[in-house]
Design a protein around this motif. Structure first.
Motif, PDB file in Angstrom:
ATOM      1  N   ALA A 268      51.463  33.226  35.390  1.00 22.28           N
ATOM      2  CA  ALA A 268      50.883  34.123  34.383  1.00 22.28           C
ATOM      3  C   ALA A 268      51.936  34.538  33.366  1.00 22.28           C
ATOM      4  O   ALA A 268      51.692  34.554  32.157  1.00 22.28           O
ATOM      5  CB  ALA A 268      50.279  35.351  35.066  1.00 22.28           C
ATOM      6  N   GLN A 269      53.140  34.847  33.857  1.00 20.77           N
ATOM      7  CA  GLN A 269      54.204  35.256  32.940  1.00 20.77           C
ATOM      8  C   GLN A 269      54.600  34.094  32.024  1.00 20.77           C
ATOM      9  O   GLN A 269      54.792  34.269  30.828  1.00 20.77           O
ATOM     10  CB  GLN A 269      55.423  35.756  33.725  1.00 20.77           C
ATOM     11  CG  GLN A 269      56.403  36.485  32.829  1.00 20.77           C
ATOM     12  CD  GLN A 269      57.735  36.732  33.515  1.00 20.77           C
ATOM     13  OE1 GLN A 269      58.286  35.856  34.203  1.00 20.77           O
ATOM     14  NE2 GLN A 269      58.249  37.941  33.356  1.00 20.77           N
ATOM     15  N   LYS A 270      54.667  32.877  32.631  1.00 18.30           N
ATOM     16  CA  LYS A 270      55.024  31.707  31.814  1.00 18.30           C
ATOM     17  C   LYS A 270      53.999  31.454  30.723  1.00 18.30           C
ATOM     18  O   LYS A 270      54.319  30.947  29.653  1.00 18.30           O
ATOM     19  CB  LYS A 270      55.172  30.465  32.706  1.00 18.30           C
ATOM     20  CG  LYS A 270      56.475  30.511  33.536  1.00 18.30           C
ATOM     21  CD  LYS A 270      56.556  29.359  34.508  1.00 18.30           C
ATOM     22  CE  LYS A 270      57.525  29.720  35.632  1.00 18.30           C
ATOM     23  NZ  LYS A 270      57.221  29.004  36.886  1.00 18.30           N
TER      24      LYS A 270
ATOM     25  N   ILE B 248      38.714  38.763  28.962  1.00 22.29           N
ATOM     26  CA  ILE B 248      37.323  38.843  28.492  1.00 22.29           C
ATOM     27  C   ILE B 248      36.394  37.998  29.359  1.00 22.29           C
ATOM     28  O   ILE B 248      35.357  38.463  29.791  1.00 22.29           O
ATOM     29  CB  ILE B 248      37.236  38.405  27.016  1.00 22.29           C
ATOM     30  CG1 ILE B 248      38.132  39.334  26.188  1.00 22.29           C
ATOM     31  CG2 ILE B 248      35.800  38.470  26.508  1.00 22.29           C
ATOM     32  CD1 ILE B 248      38.302  38.902  24.776  1.00 22.29           C
ATOM     33  N   THR B 249      36.802  36.742  29.598  1.00 18.38           N
ATOM     34  CA  THR B 249      35.951  35.911  30.464  1.00 18.38           C
ATOM     35  C   THR B 249      36.811  35.192  31.494  1.00 18.38           C
ATOM     36  O   THR B 249      38.010  34.966  31.291  1.00 18.38           O
ATOM     37  CB  THR B 249      35.167  34.831  29.666  1.00 18.38           C
ATOM     38  OG1 THR B 249      36.111  33.979  29.014  1.00 18.38           O
ATOM     39  CG2 THR B 249      34.240  35.447  28.637  1.00 18.38           C
ATOM     40  N   VAL B 250      36.179  34.852  32.607  1.00 16.95           N
ATOM     41  CA  VAL B 250      36.807  34.014  33.617  1.00 16.95           C
ATOM     42  C   VAL B 250      35.858  32.850  33.875  1.00 16.95           C
ATOM     43  O   VAL B 250      34.696  33.059  34.197  1.00 16.95           O
ATOM     44  CB  VAL B 250      37.158  34.820  34.896  1.00 16.95           C
ATOM     45  CG1 VAL B 250      36.014  35.671  35.356  1.00 16.95           C
ATOM     46  CG2 VAL B 250      37.634  33.923  36.004  1.00 16.95           C
TER      47      VAL B 250
ATOM     48  N   THR C  51      42.643  26.040  39.377  1.00 18.70           N
ATOM     49  CA  THR C  51      42.904  26.393  37.984  1.00 18.70           C
ATOM     50  C   THR C  51      41.702  27.150  37.415  1.00 18.70           C
ATOM     51  O   THR C  51      40.563  26.714  37.571  1.00 18.70           O
ATOM     52  CB  THR C  51      43.175  25.122  37.146  1.00 18.70           C
ATOM     53  OG1 THR C  51      44.321  24.479  37.701  1.00 18.70           O
ATOM     54  CG2 THR C  51      43.464  25.465  35.690  1.00 18.70           C
ATOM     55  N   VAL C  52      41.969  28.303  36.825  1.00 20.28           N
ATOM     56  CA  VAL C  52      40.880  29.074  36.217  1.00 20.28           C
ATOM     57  C   VAL C  52      41.112  29.169  34.709  1.00 20.28           C
ATOM     58  O   VAL C  52      42.247  29.172  34.243  1.00 20.28           O
ATOM     59  CB  VAL C  52      40.747  30.507  36.803  1.00 20.28           C
ATOM     60  CG1 VAL C  52      40.200  30.475  38.197  1.00 20.28           C
ATOM     61  CG2 VAL C  52      42.070  31.250  36.756  1.00 20.28           C
ATOM     62  N   ARG C  53      39.990  29.223  33.978  1.00 19.94           N
ATOM     63  CA  ARG C  53      40.041  29.364  32.529  1.00 19.94           C
ATOM     64  C   ARG C  53      39.818  30.833  32.191  1.00 19.94           C
ATOM     65  O   ARG C  53      38.816  31.419  32.574  1.00 19.94           O
ATOM     66  CB  ARG C  53      38.918  28.534  31.908  1.00 19.94           C
ATOM     67  CG  ARG C  53      39.377  27.523  30.910  1.00 19.94           C
ATOM     68  CD  ARG C  53      38.253  26.588  30.426  1.00 19.94           C
ATOM     69  NE  ARG C  53      37.052  26.545  31.239  1.00 19.94           N
ATOM     70  CZ  ARG C  53      35.909  27.146  30.922  1.00 19.94           C
ATOM     71  NH1 ARG C  53      35.804  27.864  29.824  1.00 19.94           N
ATOM     72  NH2 ARG C  53      34.856  27.043  31.727  1.00 19.94           N
ATOM     73  N   LEU C  54      40.782  31.448  31.527  1.00 20.10           N
ATOM     74  CA  LEU C  54      40.654  32.863  31.174  1.00 20.10           C
ATOM     75  C   LEU C  54      40.671  33.004  29.668  1.00 20.10           C
ATOM     76  O   LEU C  54      41.477  32.364  28.985  1.00 20.10           O
ATOM     77  CB  LEU C  54      41.829  33.671  31.749  1.00 20.10           C
ATOM     78  CG  LEU C  54      42.058  33.650  33.252  1.00 20.10           C
ATOM     79  CD1 LEU C  54      43.357  34.377  33.584  1.00 20.10           C
ATOM     80  CD2 LEU C  54      40.891  34.315  33.988  1.00 20.10           C
TER      81      LEU C  54
ATOM     82  N   VAL D 209      43.511  30.573  28.164  1.00 15.48           N
ATOM     83  CA  VAL D 209      44.603  29.993  28.940  1.00 15.48           C
ATOM     84  C   VAL D 209      44.038  29.359  30.206  1.00 15.48           C
ATOM     85  O   VAL D 209      43.010  29.773  30.723  1.00 15.48           O
ATOM     86  CB  VAL D 209      45.671  31.055  29.333  1.00 15.48           C
ATOM     87  CG1 VAL D 209      46.349  31.630  28.113  1.00 15.48           C
ATOM     88  CG2 VAL D 209      45.064  32.169  30.178  1.00 15.48           C
ATOM     89  N   GLU D 210      44.719  28.301  30.670  1.00 15.05           N
ATOM     90  CA  GLU D 210      44.358  27.699  31.950  1.00 15.05           C
ATOM     91  C   GLU D 210      45.432  28.114  32.934  1.00 15.05           C
ATOM     92  O   GLU D 210      46.603  27.747  32.784  1.00 15.05           O
ATOM     93  CB  GLU D 210      44.309  26.176  31.823  1.00 15.05           C
ATOM     94  CG  GLU D 210      43.292  25.725  30.789  1.00 15.05           C
ATOM     95  CD  GLU D 210      42.497  24.517  31.271  1.00 15.05           C
ATOM     96  OE1 GLU D 210      43.043  23.731  32.064  1.00 15.05           O
ATOM     97  OE2 GLU D 210      41.325  24.401  30.846  1.00 15.05           O
TER      98      GLU D 210
END
Ligand SMILES: [Zn+2]
Length: 549
Positions: A458-460, A470-472, A493-496, A507-508
């Motif tokens: 997440a930091q990277k 907003i969305t997941v 892997t989640v799309r946010l 972001v993935e």
């Protein structure tokens, strides 16, 4: 104009008001002086004064007020000013110029009006306090009602009929209302109204009123079954006693201009959840195992918050007013008076049962408080009033219990009290998916990142505290985001969709893995028949006198 209502959060409703004007009895304009942030002084000859203003209403949900082209929901404290001198006087209210296809329904004051009839409806409240306890729903909505134990229950839904089944909703509510009236042996109303919003998109929560409730549940949360609706409905329904009628002194008289210091929310909210979940078990909406799993989840929630070691459940009540602030909600800063209050309610129930060999329980404590306070129109003196009730019911001292677990931060005595029902708490360490960040969300709002793990994915990816998710995977994110992500497989892997002041981006994120402790109520190595009997009495109340079933 009030600065707060419904939520224990200062929201300064005056910010939505523009162009305040006044006229005296002869129709001449009267000078209006803005004397404080939420106060105006009008100079006019004795007699009638007409005050008018425009107001912007666009916050959705049970704690908000909204007026748009397709629907309206009004919490009057967010809409109507009051005169301090006239606050306890009767007042009448009339809605004009509603679209002709709209219907109207409120909890008490205006009642109901069919399409085209809203303009002709005028309601009278005994006081401003009574008026603001009766929000109104306007628009085109679905309705249903049922009769039970001599009362009429109304159900009003603003939602897409394809998203839920009204008959099923009727059935669930009838089970809850019957179980609650039976448990309290009391029905202090003839009519009660359940108002629901079932939106797509973020939202959620419920608001209690003396003669009804307004509830919002996101449709994604009720895809599988209506249990999320049942759970919040049981909680809000029980509030008609606990907090609306069995009411702490610290919340009266209501101060609409300032936050109110109260140490009682652990009881008003937490014990309402204790009883709400118990009603689901007693009405068959929860199996015993589902009920125990639910209690286990509450214990896990509390034990995972470091703040339980320094914030008592009374202090958490007092600081409720900070809940709108993201950092305040983080696990190292605060516990929840809903969460710890609910567990304390369960433990107090078990303690009363243990001391009286199941002849008394939490139910007797509520009956005692209903008789001594609500029915006498008196308010109870916060925690001391609950302690007094526990002592009156058992004839034994609860001083240590209240000192350690209500005013204090001593570890809760899970094993000592659950063993009465043949249970103990087992700690499991399991691998969980980790997002590398944690979020908190204000009620009904989008989650906000409060902390990012160093060297995490997440930091990277540049996720920062203050970012809103907003969305997941394309679905709206809400307060359950952290939980939802932790239940996925590590490595997924989640799309946010993430937004901050620099804009929105997608972001993935590949989830990492970490260890988390879970607390689970399990049978003791040997459970005696006596312990089994205690457990059945605790969850089902089979031995309780005065019970209709
Ligand atoms: Zn509540």
């Amino acid at each position: 104009m009030p600065v707060w209502n419904a939520l224990y959060q200062v929201r300064n409703f005056t910010a939505n008001i523009e162009d305040v004007r006044a006229q005296d009895a002869s129709g001449n304009s009267a000078p209006v002086f803005k004397s404080k942030t939420s106060e105006w002084q009008i100079t006019a000859p004795a007699g009638c004064v007409v005050v008018s203003y425009d107001i912007h209403l666009d916050s959705s949900g049970p704690f908000g007020s909204m007026l748009s082209a397709d629907h309206g929901f009004l919490n009057w404290a967010m809409v109507l000013m009051y005169s301090p001198a006239l606050r306890s006087q009767p007042l009448s209210i009339r809605l004009l110029d509603a679209p002709t296809v709209w219907e109207m329904r409120d909890l008490r004051i205006l009642g109901a009006a069919a399409p085209g009839k809203i303009d002709q409806t005028a309601g009278i409240a005994h006081s401003y306090d009574e008026l603001v306890d009766s929000p109104v729903e306007l628009g085109t909505f679905q309705q249903s009602s049922f009769q039970q134990d001599g009362a009429t229950y109304h159900i009003v839904v603003d939602g897409n009929p394809a998203d839920y089944n009204m008959n099923q909703l009727d059935e669930i509510l009838a089970k809850i209302t019957h179980a609650a009236v039976d448990w309290m042996q009391d029905r202090p109303y003839d009519e009660y109204t359940f108002l629901y919003h079932f939106p797509h998109g973020p939202g959620g929560g419920g608001m209690e009123h003396a003669y009804g409730t307004a509830i919002e549940v996101n449709v994604d949360r009720m895809r599988r079954d209506l249990l999320p609706v049942a759970s919040v409905s049981a909680h809000e329904f029980f509030h008609l006693w606990n907090v609306k009628r069995i009411r702490p002194q610290s919340l009266e008289p209501i101060d609409y201009q300032h936050e109110m210091d109260t140490r009682a929310l652990w009881f008003c909210e937490g014990f309402t959840s204790t009883v709400g979940d118990m009603l689901l078990a007693r009405s068959g909406l929860f199996t015993d195992n589902e009920y125990l799993r639910r209690v286990s989840e509450e214990i896990t929630d509390l034990q995972r918050r470091p703040a339980r070691e320094w914030q008592s459940v009374e202090e958490s009540s007092l600081e409720a007013w900070f809940e709108g602030m993201a950092f305040y909600r983080s696990p190292q800063r605060s516990i929840s008076y809903y969460n710890k209050g609910e567990i304390v309610g369960i433990l107090l129930d078990l303690r009363i049962r243990q001391l009286t060999n199941d002849t008394k329980s939490l139910r007797d404590l509520f009956h005692w408080m209903n008789d001594h306070y609500a029915k006498q129109h008196r308010y109870f003196p916060d925690s001391a009033g609950v302690e007094e009730a526990a002592e009156a019911v058992t004839g034994q001292s609860f001083a240590a219990f209240f000192r350690d677990y209500v005013a204090g931060t001593k570890d809760l005595p899970y094993d000592t009290l659950f063993q009465y029902a043949g249970l103990h708490v087992v700690v499991n360490t399991t691998q969980f998916a980790t997002a590398g960040f944690s979020t908190t969300a204000n009620i009904g709002a989008q989650p906000e990142v409060v902390q990012v793990d160093p060297n995490s994915e997440a930091q990277k990816l540049g996720i920062l505290p203050g970012d809103r998710v907003i969305t997941v995977n394309g679905r709206p994110a809400d307060a359950a985001l952290d939980d939802e992500l932790s239940r996925l497989q590590p490595g997924t892997t989640v799309r946010l969709e993430v937004a901050n002041r620099r804009g929105k981006r997608e972001v993935e994120l590949r989830l990492g893995s970490g260890q988390l402790e879970s607390y689970e109520l399990q049978d003791l190595a040997t459970v005696t028949p006596e312990q089994r009997r205690h457990r059945t009495a605790w969850i089902h109340g089979d031995d309780e006198s005065g019970s209709a079933h």
